[in-house]
Each structure stands twice: as C-alpha cells, then as structure tokens.
Scaffold this motif. Structure first.
Motif, PDB file in Angstrom:
ATOM      1  N   LEU A 148     -20.678  60.263  19.830  1.00 31.69           N
ATOM      2  CA  LEU A 148     -20.623  58.871  19.712  1.00 31.69           C
ATOM      3  C   LEU A 148     -19.000  58.636  20.568  1.00 31.69           C
ATOM      4  O   LEU A 148     -18.183  59.309  20.354  1.00 31.69           O
ATOM      5  CB  LEU A 148     -20.695  58.566  18.910  1.00 31.69           C
ATOM      6  N   PRO A 149     -18.890  57.102  21.118  1.00 31.05           N
ATOM      7  CA  PRO A 149     -17.339  56.618  21.578  1.00 31.05           C
ATOM      8  C   PRO A 149     -16.908  56.780  19.959  1.00 31.05           C
ATOM      9  O   PRO A 149     -17.051  57.007  18.643  1.00 31.05           O
ATOM     10  CB  PRO A 149     -17.767  55.551  21.700  1.00 31.05           C
ATOM     11  N   GLU A 150     -15.905  57.013  20.232  1.00 31.99           N
ATOM     12  CA  GLU A 150     -14.406  57.201  18.977  1.00 31.99           C
ATOM     13  C   GLU A 150     -14.353  55.225  18.379  1.00 31.99           C
ATOM     14  O   GLU A 150     -14.804  55.780  16.732  1.00 31.99           O
ATOM     15  CB  GLU A 150     -13.112  57.419  19.593  1.00 31.99           C
ATOM     16  N   PHE A 151     -15.084  54.677  18.581  1.00 35.34           N
ATOM     17  CA  PHE A 151     -15.239  53.385  18.143  1.00 35.34           C
ATOM     18  C   PHE A 151     -16.507  53.275  17.319  1.00 35.34           C
ATOM     19  O   PHE A 151     -16.677  52.174  16.489  1.00 35.34           O
ATOM     20  CB  PHE A 151     -15.246  52.230  18.833  1.00 35.34           C
ATOM     21  N   ALA A 152     -16.978  53.840  17.125  1.00 35.98           N
ATOM     22  CA  ALA A 152     -18.719  54.146  16.876  1.00 35.98           C
ATOM     23  C   ALA A 152     -18.378  54.358  15.113  1.00 35.98           C
ATOM     24  O   ALA A 152     -19.120  53.209  14.608  1.00 35.98           O
ATOM     25  CB  ALA A 152     -19.119  55.392  17.203  1.00 35.98           C
ATOM     26  N   GLU A 153     -17.637  54.543  15.076  1.00 30.46           N
ATOM     27  CA  GLU A 153     -16.960  54.750  13.344  1.00 30.46           C
ATOM     28  C   GLU A 153     -16.191  53.826  13.215  1.00 30.46           C
ATOM     29  O   GLU A 153     -14.947  53.442  13.082  1.00 30.46           O
ATOM     30  CB  GLU A 153     -16.481  56.358  12.538  1.00 30.46           C
ATOM     31  N   LEU A 154     -16.994  52.400  12.704  1.00 32.46           N
ATOM     32  CA  LEU A 154     -15.658  51.261  12.511  1.00 32.46           C
ATOM     33  C   LEU A 154     -14.719  51.480  10.653  1.00 32.46           C
ATOM     34  O   LEU A 154     -13.585  50.603  11.247  1.00 32.46           O
ATOM     35  CB  LEU A 154     -16.830  50.113  11.703  1.00 32.46           C
ATOM     36  N   LEU A 155     -15.648  51.860  10.078  1.00 31.12           N
ATOM     37  CA  LEU A 155     -14.542  52.746   8.683  1.00 31.12           C
ATOM     38  C   LEU A 155     -15.223  53.561   7.848  1.00 31.12           C
ATOM     39  O   LEU A 155     -17.037  54.082   8.728  1.00 31.12           O
ATOM     40  CB  LEU A 155     -15.179  51.763   7.898  1.00 31.12           C
ATOM     41  N   PRO A 156     -14.899  54.671   7.217  1.00 33.41           N
ATOM     42  CA  PRO A 156     -15.570  56.078   6.465  1.00 33.41           C
ATOM     43  C   PRO A 156     -16.637  55.234   5.914  1.00 33.41           C
ATOM     44  O   PRO A 156     -16.681  54.638   5.783  1.00 33.41           O
ATOM     45  CB  PRO A 156     -14.307  56.029   5.884  1.00 33.41           C
ATOM     46  N   ASN A 157     -17.898  55.868   6.831  1.00 34.74           N
ATOM     47  CA  ASN A 157     -19.383  55.679   6.158  1.00 34.74           C
ATOM     48  C   ASN A 157     -19.741  54.940   6.607  1.00 34.74           C
ATOM     49  O   ASN A 157     -20.993  54.536   6.358  1.00 34.74           O
ATOM     50  CB  ASN A 157     -18.942  55.999   4.731  1.00 34.74           C
ATOM     51  N   VAL A 158     -19.115  53.510   7.638  1.00 38.91           N
ATOM     52  CA  VAL A 158     -19.371  53.234   8.207  1.00 38.91           C
ATOM     53  C   VAL A 158     -20.190  52.726   9.717  1.00 38.91           C
ATOM     54  O   VAL A 158     -18.702  52.778  10.113  1.00 38.91           O
ATOM     55  CB  VAL A 158     -19.066  51.662   7.656  1.00 38.91           C
ATOM     56  N   TYR A 159     -20.795  52.852  10.169  1.00 39.01           N
ATOM     57  CA  TYR A 159     -21.453  53.006  11.847  1.00 39.01           C
ATOM     58  C   TYR A 159     -21.594  51.886  12.898  1.00 39.01           C
ATOM     59  O   TYR A 159     -22.194  51.011  12.007  1.00 39.01           O
ATOM     60  CB  TYR A 159     -22.304  54.171  12.376  1.00 39.01           C
ATOM     61  N   ALA A 160     -21.320  51.968  13.971  1.00 39.28           N
ATOM     62  CA  ALA A 160     -21.905  50.013  14.153  1.00 39.28           C
ATOM     63  C   ALA A 160     -23.419  50.801  15.100  1.00 39.28           C
ATOM     64  O   ALA A 160     -23.176  51.666  15.391  1.00 39.28           O
ATOM     65  CB  ALA A 160     -20.720  50.113  16.269  1.00 39.28           C
ATOM     66  N   MET A 161     -24.327  49.918  14.737  1.00 40.17           N
ATOM     67  CA  MET A 161     -25.621  50.034  15.158  1.00 40.17           C
ATOM     68  C   MET A 161     -25.351  49.187  16.469  1.00 40.17           C
ATOM     69  O   MET A 161     -25.891  49.566  17.100  1.00 40.17           O
ATOM     70  CB  MET A 161     -26.205  48.945  14.332  1.00 40.17           C
ATOM     71  N   SER A 162     -24.585  48.278  16.873  1.00 41.00           N
ATOM     72  CA  SER A 162     -24.590  47.938  18.681  1.00 41.00           C
ATOM     73  C   SER A 162     -22.968  47.208  17.910  1.00 41.00           C
ATOM     74  O   SER A 162     -22.290  47.068  17.503  1.00 41.00           O
ATOM     75  CB  SER A 162     -25.456  46.986  18.284  1.00 41.00           C
ATOM     76  N   GLY A 293     -21.891  46.433  11.545  1.00 38.83           N
ATOM     77  CA  GLY A 293     -22.231  48.092  11.094  1.00 38.83           C
ATOM     78  C   GLY A 293     -22.678  47.982   9.673  1.00 38.83           C
ATOM     79  O   GLY A 293     -23.753  47.300   9.347  1.00 38.83           O
ATOM     80  N   ALA A 294     -23.026  49.503  10.094  1.00 33.97           N
ATOM     81  CA  ALA A 294     -24.316  49.963   8.915  1.00 33.97           C
ATOM     82  C   ALA A 294     -23.857  51.143   8.342  1.00 33.97           C
ATOM     83  O   ALA A 294     -23.275  52.002   8.813  1.00 33.97           O
ATOM     84  CB  ALA A 294     -24.949  50.787   9.863  1.00 33.97           C
ATOM     85  N   GLY A 295     -24.226  50.819   6.878  1.00 33.54           N
ATOM     86  CA  GLY A 295     -23.277  52.546   5.489  1.00 33.54           C
ATOM     87  C   GLY A 295     -25.098  51.714   4.794  1.00 33.54           C
ATOM     88  O   GLY A 295     -25.175  50.541   4.177  1.00 33.54           O
ATOM     89  N   ILE A 296     -24.500  52.751   4.034  1.00 37.99           N
ATOM     90  CA  ILE A 296     -25.371  53.096   3.039  1.00 37.99           C
ATOM     91  C   ILE A 296     -25.333  53.114   2.110  1.00 37.99           C
ATOM     92  O   ILE A 296     -23.817  53.706   1.360  1.00 37.99           O
ATOM     93  CB  ILE A 296     -25.907  55.214   3.581  1.00 37.99           C
ATOM     94  N   ILE A 297     -25.793  52.281   0.938  1.00 40.30           N
ATOM     95  CA  ILE A 297     -24.935  51.694  -0.304  1.00 40.30           C
ATOM     96  C   ILE A 297     -24.844  52.633  -1.386  1.00 40.30           C
ATOM     97  O   ILE A 297     -26.348  53.756  -1.098  1.00 40.30           O
ATOM     98  CB  ILE A 297     -25.855  50.686  -0.470  1.00 40.30           C
ATOM     99  N   GLY A 298     -23.843  53.177  -1.775  1.00 42.42           N
ATOM    100  CA  GLY A 298     -23.653  53.646  -2.822  1.00 42.42           C
ATOM    101  C   GLY A 298     -24.962  53.852  -4.642  1.00 42.42           C
ATOM    102  O   GLY A 298     -25.838  52.423  -4.072  1.00 42.42           O
TER     103      GLY A 298
END
Length: 381
Positions: A148-162, A293-298
């Motif tokens: 994916l492009p570099e900007f796909a990972e918005l924060l550690p463990n948070v990815y851009a869905m769109s 952003g999409a991330g899995i909850i602890g």
C-alpha cells in the motif's frame, strides 16, 4: 475535546427538491462490474501461518461488531463481499459512533467488558487521543501494509480504509453561479450582501470530525496562503451542524444555500439523486483527503475475525468494494473501473496542487481549545 458543543430566496424549493428526488430515485447509477472474490483464499504474500487466523475466526461465533460513522450504504458492498469471502461470518453489526464513542470504548477496555471489535472513524485528533491510552488498540501489522502507499498507515495499528475528499455543496436554485472553490463562495457572498447570511452550513467545530476538517483546511493547506482568511469570511455567514447528512438535507431543502467541508461519501450520491438541484464540488483552493481510519480494539471479542476484516479492507478485493460503496479507494489496480472512485482518478480530476492529504498529527490541547474558541466566536450569535 469530545464534548458536543452546541429560508430561502425562492419559494417552492422544497417542492422542487422532492419532485426531482422522486424522478431521480427511479433511475440508478451505472452498476460497477462484479467483484471477483476468492473464497477463503488469500494472496501468496500472506504469512504461512495466516490460516490460523482463518481457523480462529471460524471458532468465534460468526460475529463482528464495528463502531463507525460510516453510512450503511457505504458499508453494503464491503459487508457483502467480506461475507462472500468468509461465509461463516453471518452477523456484522455497525454501530454509529459519535463523539462519545471513544470514551465508551475506553471504559469497556478498563472494565474488561469490550463489545466492539473495530473502530472506523475519520478524526485525526480523536484517533490520536484514543490510541494514546495503553491497550486501546490491538497491535497488528496487516500483511497488506507493504503493498500500500506510505500514507495507508495513519498511526501505528490504524490503517486507512479509504481516503475521502471533503467538498462543497450548493443549491443551484439559490446560487446560479458556478462555484469551484471556497473562495468563490466567499466572493459570491461579498457580491450579494446579505443574501447568504445564515444560509451557509459548516460542521460543528468542537466535534472530533468538525475540528479535524476545519483545522486541516486552514492550517495544513500549504499551497493556499489565503485559506484561513477565506474560512474566516465564511464562518460569520454560517450555522454549524453535526453531520454531513443533515447539512446536505438542508441544502437540498433550501434552508441553506451552500455548505462546505462535507464528506464526498454523501456529496456525490446526493448530487446524482437531486437531478441537478445540488452540486458537489471538489474545491480548487484545497480538497482535503481524509483517511477513514480502521483499527482493532484491544480485548476485541472477535479478534481473528477483526484481523480478517481489516486485511480485507486493505486488499484489492476490499478496496474494490470500498469504491463500489461510494468511498474513495486508494490502492493501485482498480482505477478506471466504471462506477468506482479512486485516489488516482481524483488526482487527475483536480490536480496535485489542489490535493491536501490530511496528516494524522496530534494538535496540542491548548491549541485545540484556542482554535475551537475562535471558530465559535466567528459564528453568528
């Protein structure tokens, strides 16, 4: 930061809107071609032990719960294709998450009573504050990350869905000029004194999303040195609303003549449905592209299913479904497909100079409070 803060020039706009919508609803946009789904199959670059995640998901009861501000129309093809790929996931619940959703999740984590698997929201400040809490997010690096492009990972463990553009809408029965920017809207107001007073809508600046888009447009819009001045010309004409849906509905009815910093997830759809009454514009003086952003909850109750879903969102299959749902996919490989919206096509449409990819940077709390106070001060009493 997460506290909630706080007709028309021509008679008959409501009737016209209703009639146009009735006609438009009888016609449908061109259908996107089918999305080929490899059932229970993953790309060969996934790790050898990924099958353990698949088998783990099968043991989790076939459920998935998401906290999200994403509309059901946007989710529909994503859920359809995910359940086609992993047919044992029979129940996906997408709960609407407002400003209070962050604290609710933190409370659930602290009391070992988590009922949510993923959070999918578009607030840079909200995500930063949430992720700063220990255990709020599950640590997970998607096998799709390196594709994916570099900007796909918005924060550690948070990815851009769109990566969704924020635009401007206006009612063509009330504003006959062709507007291409927020500056055009400000110039129109100056040329027609009093006509737009209280007839413009903006997102409430004290909410996570509202602050994110306002701050980004004025402070992170480097190719437009007049951004803040334009914004401060528009706010005194404006009233704040809490959602893009409410904003567009009121522009359509004629209560407002225009609105700005409105999500394309609803903007494109309503322009198509309105039969020309509503125009959605990507501003030439700064089109924000905001990661959803999409991330899995602890302590997620269905962690393996959550991993499958996150990886699916980032995959070619998932990004194709994201685009079909009216959101802006950014992964290479699906551009030019009829009926889909992609980052690559967006750049071609508005040009690099108009694109502002919003960074997921944390703004100091004192600056947040000062900005929100100034925002509220400029709104009419």
């Amino acid at each position: 930061m997460f506290e909630r803060a706080r007709w028309s020039r021509r008679v008959g706009v409501v009737a016209v809107a209703a009639a146009l919508l009735a006609v438009a609803s009888c016609a449908s946009a061109p259908a996107a071609p089918p999305n080929p789904i490899a059932v229970e199959q993953v790309p060969d670059y996934y790790p050898a032990d990924y099958q353990q995640i698949i088998e783990g998901s099968k043991a989790e009861g076939g459920e998935l719960v998401i906290n999200s501000g994403t509309a059901k129309e946007n989710w529909a093809p994503i859920f359809r294709d995910f359940q086609k790929k992993y047919p044992w996931v029979e129940s996906i619940l997408a709960k609407e998450s407002g400003a209070e959703g962050y604290q609710q999740l933190l409370n659930e984590i602290a009391t070992d009573s988590v009922q949510t698997d993923l959070m999918v929201v578009s607030s840079t400040q909200g995500w930063n504050e949430f992720a700063a809490h220990e255990g709020a997010l599950a640590e997970y690096r998607s096998p799709e990350a390196d594709h994916l492009p570099e900007f796909a990972e918005l924060l550690p463990n948070v990815y851009a869905m769109s990566l969704d553009p924020m635009g401007m809408v206006y009612n063509t029965a009330l504003i006959s000029s062709d507007l291409t920017s927020l500056a055009d809207l400000a110039d129109y107001a100056a040329a027609h004194p009093g006509e737009l007073d209280g007839k413009v809508t903006v997102r409430e600046g004290s909410t996570p999303f509202g602050f994110t888009v306002a701050y980004a447009w004025t402070e992170w819009n480097p190719k437009n040195p007049d951004a803040k001045a334009t914004f401060e010309k528009l706010l005194p004409l404006s009233r704040a609303e809490t959602s893009s849906g409410i904003q567009i509905e009121k522009v359509l009815s004629g209560e407002y003549a225009a609105g700005f910093l409105i999500s394309s997830a609803l903007g494109y759809e309503q322009e198509e449905r309105s039969g020309g009454l509503v125009k959605f514009v990507l501003p030439k003086d700064g089109t924000l592209l905001l990661g959803r952003g999409a991330g899995i909850i602890g302590k997620a109750p269905h962690p393996n299913t959550a991993r499958l879903f996150l990886d699916f969102l980032l995959s070619e299959e998932g990004q194709r479904a994201v685009a079909e749902g009216g959101l802006t996919a950014y992964r290479d490989g699906i551009e030019g497909t009829q009926g889909l919206r992609t980052y690559q096509d967006l750049v071609k449409e508005v040009g690099d100079d108009s694109i502002v990819v919003v960074p997921f940077d944390m703004v100091p709390q004192a600056e947040v409070e000062q900005y929100i106070a100034r925002f509220a001060e400029l709104l009419p009493g």
